[in-house]
Design a protein around this motif. Structure first.
Motif, short mmCIF file in Angstrom:
data_model
loop_
_atom_site.label_atom_id
_atom_site.label_comp_id
_atom_site.label_asym_id
_atom_site.label_seq_id
_atom_site.Cartn_x
_atom_site.Cartn_y
_atom_site.Cartn_z
N SER A 256 -16.40 -3.47 -0.95
CA SER A 256 -16.65 -3.87 0.44
C SER A 256 -18.15 -3.97 0.68
N THR B 99 -5.63 2.15 -5.39
CA THR B 99 -6.30 0.99 -4.84
C THR B 99 -7.79 1.10 -5.12
N ARG B 100 -8.38 -0.01 -5.54
CA ARG B 100 -9.82 -0.07 -5.77
C ARG B 100 -10.37 -1.21 -4.94
N ILE B 101 -11.39 -0.92 -4.16
CA ILE B 101 -11.89 -1.91 -3.20
C ILE B 101 -13.40 -2.04 -3.31
N ALA C 201 -13.53 3.37 -3.70
CA ALA C 201 -14.24 2.39 -2.87
C ALA C 201 -15.68 2.26 -3.32
N VAL D 149 -4.80 -3.55 -6.26
CA VAL D 149 -3.74 -2.58 -5.93
C VAL D 149 -2.82 -2.41 -7.15
N GLU E 126 -9.49 -6.20 -2.94
CA GLU E 126 -8.83 -4.95 -3.29
C GLU E 126 -7.91 -5.17 -4.48
N GLU F 201 0.82 -1.21 0.00
CA GLU F 201 0.00 0.00 0.00
C GLU F 201 0.85 1.26 0.00
N PHE G 1 -7.72 6.39 -4.41
CA PHE G 1 -8.53 5.38 -3.73
C PHE G 1 -9.96 5.41 -4.23
N PRO H 244 -14.42 0.48 4.38
CA PRO H 244 -13.01 0.10 4.17
C PRO H 244 -12.09 0.75 5.19
#
Length: 289
Positions: A118, A114-116, A175, A231, A229, A108, A173, A123
């Motif tokens: 959740s 980063t794509r997450i 999310a 990355v 995630e 990180e 980022f 997150p």
């Protein structure tokens, strides 16, 4: 006094893997490449296996042997050779931080974006301290209270990647969060979710942060399978995916599998609400608290 072997840190492993990949692309064996460098075979083998350190000047010369001359690649390899042995701030927490978490924090800190997705919680990079303590206590229920507090401190400390990284651009980022997460309640702390939702709105104002909601009436999509995630790193480092469960996390590497997660995230985004609509729902839920 015997030489103490180096610990193969994640950065050193990634550097060794990259150098091995460049060598393989030239068709050179370890013996041939080592001879061109004036090294014995074991030195190059140990570099590729993250057993010994390689200086930035040596890394640059080795890339020259492999015919790699792209400025961005040279810069990235030299930078990783320079930083490969650095200890992250999280090492001060010792064994309280699991090995896979240390590896992820290292990734990180080097990542570009980063794509997450959740489905069950906010997150970690977007959590308030109070929310983090509640989630960590629930998901690591076997840990004593002092370790829960320490892990919550780690989670808050890592959020610095979103705002400042020693002159480097902040992490980009993105999310996607399920709407039901906004409606969680904590009986012991009635004001906790209002503070958490306010924090989400504040973070969404940052230019490097995108927050979308999957609505309650969402169409079926890959996000229903669970948290993951994606990355991404600057050239030449490959994208890595992290999947998580109760006992830890697993890294997914290799172009074929990573591409599946990339495409899955695109489908999840297509199923999610636009950014502005997501912000309005967060605000509406917060105001009802």
């Amino acid at each position: 006094m015997p030489t103490v072997p180096l610990v193969p840190t994640l950065r050193r492993r990634r550097l060794g893997e990259a150098l091995r990949r460049f060598r393989n692309e030239t068709g050179l064996t370890i013996e041939q490449a080592a001879a061109l460098m004036g090294w014995d075979n074991s030195k190059l083998s140990r570099i590729e296996n993250a057993k010994v350190h390689i200086r930035p000047v040596e890394a640059a010369k080795l890339l020259g042997v492999y015919g790699v001359d792209a400025p961005d690649v040279l810069m990235a390899i030299e930078a990783l050779a320079r930083d490969a042995g650095k200890k992250g701030w999280w090492t001060t927490y010792g064994s309280m931080v699991d090995a896979h978490i240390k590896d992820y924090l290292s990734l990180e800190s080097d990542a570009e974006s980063t794509r997450i997705c959740s489905m069950g919680l906010i997150p970690g990079l977007l959590q308030t301290g109070s929310y983090a303590r509640e989630i960590i206590a629930a998901s690591t229920f076997w840990r004593p209270q002092e370790e829960v507090i320490a892990l919550a401190e780690v989670r808050k400390a890592r959020q610095s990647v979103l705002t400042a990284r020693g002159g480097r651009p902040p992490l980009n980022f993105w999310a996607v969060i399920h709407e039901s997460v906004l409606r969680q309640r904590f009986a012991s702390q009635p004001a906790l979710m209002r503070d958490q939702l306010r924090h989400l709105l504040d973070m969404a104002e940052l230019p490097n942060i995108t927050i979308q909601l999957l609505p309650l009436a969402m169409p079926p999509n890959p996000g229903m399978v669970g948290l993951f995630e994606v990355v991404r790193f600057p050239t030449p480092w490959p994208t890595v995916v992290l999947t998580e469960n109760l006992v830890g996390g697993q890294f997914v590497e290799g172009t074929e599998h990573v591409d599946l997660f990339e495409k899955a995230f695109e489908r999840i985004v297509a199923a999610a609400l636009p950014v502005d609509d997501s912000r309005e729902i967060i605000k509406h839920v917060m105001e009802k608290e």
